[in-house]
Design a protein around this motif. Structure first.
Motif, PDB file in Angstrom:
ATOM      1  N   SER A  15     -13.335  13.808  33.778  1.00  0.00           N
ATOM      2  CA  SER A  15     -13.959  15.105  34.089  1.00  0.00           C
ATOM      3  C   SER A  15     -13.574  16.150  33.050  1.00  0.00           C
ATOM      4  CB  SER A  15     -13.545  15.568  35.489  1.00  0.00           C
ATOM      5  OG  SER A  15     -13.926  14.604  36.443  1.00  0.00           O
ATOM      6  N   ASP A  27     -16.746  18.714  38.614  1.00  0.00           N
ATOM      7  CA  ASP A  27     -16.190  18.604  39.969  1.00  0.00           C
ATOM      8  C   ASP A  27     -16.738  19.763  40.795  1.00  0.00           C
ATOM      9  OD1 ASP A  27     -14.799  16.260  39.580  1.00  0.00           O
ATOM     10  OD2 ASP A  27     -12.990  17.286  38.872  1.00  0.00           O
ATOM     11  N   THR A  38     -11.645  13.763  41.061  1.00  0.00           N
ATOM     12  CA  THR A  38     -13.059  13.638  41.406  1.00  0.00           C
ATOM     13  C   THR A  38     -13.195  12.734  42.630  1.00  0.00           C
ATOM     14  OG1 THR A  38     -13.601  13.884  39.074  1.00  0.00           O
ATOM     15  CG2 THR A  38     -15.326  12.992  40.507  1.00  0.00           C
ATOM     16  N   ASP A  58     -20.642  12.045  36.003  1.00  0.00           N
ATOM     17  CA  ASP A  58     -19.187  11.869  35.988  1.00  0.00           C
ATOM     18  C   ASP A  58     -18.754  11.212  37.293  1.00  0.00           C
ATOM     19  OD1 ASP A  58     -16.521  12.119  35.084  1.00  0.00           O
ATOM     20  OD2 ASP A  58     -16.286  13.936  36.306  1.00  0.00           O
ATOM     21  N   VAL A  59     -18.031  10.115  37.164  1.00  0.00           N
ATOM     22  CA  VAL A  59     -17.699   9.317  38.352  1.00  0.00           C
ATOM     23  C   VAL A  59     -16.220   9.470  38.698  1.00  0.00           C
ATOM     24  CG1 VAL A  59     -19.474   7.667  37.637  1.00  0.00           C
ATOM     25  CG2 VAL A  59     -17.060   7.163  37.186  1.00  0.00           C
TER      26      VAL A  59
HETATM   27 MG   LIG Z   1     -12.782  13.278  37.410  1.00  0.00          MG
END
Ligand SMILES: [Mg+2]
Ligand SMILES: Nc1nc2c(ncn2[C@@H]2O[C@H](COP(=O)(O)OP(=O)(O)OP(=O)(O)O)[C@@H](O)[C@H]2O)c(=O)[nH]1
Length: 585
Positions: A15, A27, A38, A58-59
């Motif tokens: 992130s 986030d 996250t 973004d995971v």
């Molecule tokens: Mg993250």
């Protein structure tokens, strides 16, 4: 626009990297910021030095949130694999990489983050070795520090090269937008987001929900936060749906071009990964943004049959993965081979099926599909992802050429058999033949008719299906015998003597060779018109008795003949029971 997902172990700086590249906060939740972790998917975008736009999905890296990670990665063709220089390769580095490999993701970069905390060399070497053994293969690697900014310009340049290698989007395909978020905006209603991998969305479009099939209407579209009238793939897109309550849908559902996808809860697949014989009975199938429990039935070799807890809009060739959520284990990558497989009823059917599946590779193969299905609607195959250039035999029916030839031969046999069993009928009814051949549509039977077969009035015969030969001869005898008295109907015993029993008379009447006025009262078919000509020469109106004399016949014939002419509108019956011929004017 291009869309790239992050991947990598918890806290390795995914992130932070997205934030450094885009200036946007991936986030979204307060809880995520409070915990510095996250939880769910995040979205951010930027412009590359090359001019193109790149959006990031973004995971989360934490092992508890792997299902969220998979929902983000599923529809995305490329990944940034993130490894922290100071930690190196970790369990979720491995699990995320296994997922990318299972899904067949072949485009990506390695980013070694936190390069200000440790020498990035060892982590980089370790990670490159892991990636080399997967679908990602050898990738460019960049070391960066989000704190000092070292490496970020190199990373931007590498991202430009990465997206330059991605396959061109196909904007002319039907839409299958896997939903990764659904929420409500006050005043607008339900909004869903997803990665549009193919096709095009327009405001006003009518789409269908994959899970229920229910129709939805596009009220508004956003791409990268800006309202648009239409959005073409590839894009991150937010779709405002008119009149669809938020609780009708969610992550894992999809918006579909109506009628273009086959929804199935039964499919045959190939698994690249664990031995199929050792799989647990229930696993989770991840495809697109969906995660669906699946009952697993090994068929043989590396093939499986999956029974899903809910139907999904799947195509032949789709990539998916099977995961055991209890063990945090990716069992392997799935290639969809058949989304409408035959039932496995008989003993030994599974082994036979496995043998068929051995020859399938998840590449749409129209000729092979026709060989296996023999007869299928083109639309049905398109909905399974199988297209090709084969002319239909009729309507939108496609047939395997060998099977079609064989059906033609069988039709001649059935028609011949029917003629033997029903010598007085003018050919076999199309519907009866359809049932005998086990065909799904009468149009197919009719399309099979070619010489010596003929089709007339819903019946198929060999040669002229009109009049069976013995009846034709008998009718000829009637014609000769009654030429001088065309309105004298032969008595029943005279008909029998001429070879016309009740069945033969029936056949002749059906074929139009005799005109039936009443039970046992028949004339030749041209007698009706001839009678009108005779009656027209009488003074109008005329009585029944005058008509009978003019026609040189009996009441037995004259009464029903006049009634027939009344019905045909050739004569009119007056209130005093006299009649007149209705003139041409
Ligand atoms: Mg993250
Ligand atoms: N020194 C240093 N710290 C970094 C760098 N990148 C990230 N961090 C720190 O590492 C921690 C984790 O960073 P995140 O970006 O939240 O990591 P993540 O991979 O997104 O973590 P999850 O989303 O939970 O998987 C944070 O405290 C960041 O400030 C870097 O390049 N240098």
């Amino acid at each position: 626009m291009h869309v790239v997902a992050t991947a990598g172990h918890v806290d390795h700086g995914k992130s932070t990297l997205v934030r450094a590249l885009t200036g946007m906060e991936p986030d979204r939740w307060a809880e995520e910021r409070r915990r510095g972790m996250t939880i769910d998917l995040g979205f951010a975008w930027t412009t590359l030095p090359t001019g193109g736009t790149i959006a990031f999905v973004d995971v989360p890296g934490h092992e508890r949130f792997v299902p969220n990670m998979l929902a983000g990665v599923g529809p995305v063709p490329a990944a940034l694999v993130v490894v922290a220089a100071d930690e190196g390769w970790m369990p979720q580095s491995a699990e995320h990489l296994a997922a990318l490999h299972a899904l067949g993701v072949s485009h990506g970069l390695l980013v070694v983050t936190r390069a200000d905390l440790a020498d990035p060399g060892p982590a980089s070497a370790q990670a490159r070795a892991q990636l080399a053994a997967t679908s990602l293969g050898t990738v460019e690697s960049v070391a960066v520090s989000a704190v000092t900014g070292v490496g970020l310009p190199d990373l931007r340049a590498a991202l430009g090269r990465l997206v330059g290698r991605l396959p061109a989007p196909q904007a002319d395909r039907p839409v299958r937008l896997w939903i990764d978020r659904a929420f409500t905006i006050r005043g607008s209603g339900t909004v869903v987001t997803g990665t549009l991998g193919g096709g095009r969305l327009r405001v006003g479009d009518r789409l269908a929900l994959a899970t229920t099939g229910e129709p939805v209407r596009v009220r508004g579209l956003h791409r990268l936060g800006a309202a648009e009238q239409q959005v073409a793939a590839v894009a991150r897109v937010a779709v405002n749906l008119r009149g669809t309550p938020r609780d009708r849908l969610g992550r894992g559902d999809a918006l579909l071009t109506p009628g273009e996808f086959h929804r199935t809860d039964l499919l045959d697949v190939r698994l690249a990964g664990d031995p199929v014989g050792e799989l647990p009975a229930t696993l989770t199938l991840h495809v697109g943004s969906a995660a669906v429990p699946a009952r697993v039935r090994p068929l043989g070799g590396d093939t499986l049959r999956l029974r899903l807890a809910r139907p999904l809009p799947l195509l032949v060739g789709d990539r998916a993965l099977l995961r055991d959520p209890g063990r945090h284990h990716v069992c392997g990558g799935v290639t969809v081979l058949d989304v409408a497989p035959p039932p496995l009823a008989r003993r030994g059917a599974a082994a036979a099926r496995a043998a068929v599946l051995t020859g399938l590779h998840g590449r749409p193969d129209l000729a092979g599909e026709l060989r296996r299905r023999r007869l299928v609607r083109a639309g049905e195959l398109t909905r399974m992802g199988i297209t090709g250039d084969v002319a239909p035999v009729v309507g939108d029916w496609l047939a395997d050429p060998g099977h079609w030839r064989q059906l033609g031969v069988r039709l001649v046999e059935e028609v011949t058999a029917w003629a033997g069993a029903h010598p007085l009928e003018p050919g076999a009814p199309v519907e009866a033949l359809r049932q005998r051949l086990g065909l799904p549509d009468r149009a197919l039977v009719e399309a099979l008719v070619r010489p010596p077969l003929t089709l007339r009035a819903g019946r198929i015969g060999v040669g002229d299906p009109g009049l069976p030969e013995p009846v034709a001869r008998a009718v000829d005898r009637v014609r000769r015998e009654y030429a001088a008295h065309p309105f004298r109907a032969p008595e029943a015993d005279r008909l029998t003597a001429l070879g016309l029993g009740p069945r033969e008379v029936g056949a002749a009447v059906r074929a139009g060779a005799l005109l039936r006025l009443a039970e046992n009262v028949v004339l030749l078919p041209d007698a009706a018109d001839a009678a009108v000509r005779v009656l027209a020469r009488l003074p109008q109106p005329f009585t029944l008795s005058a008509a009978r004399q003019a026609l040189d016949t009996t009441r037995r014939v004259a009464v029903p003949l006049l009634e027939l002419l009344d019905r045909r509108g050739a004569t009119r019956r007056l209130p005093d029971d006299a009649r007149e011929v209705v003139g041409p004017g």
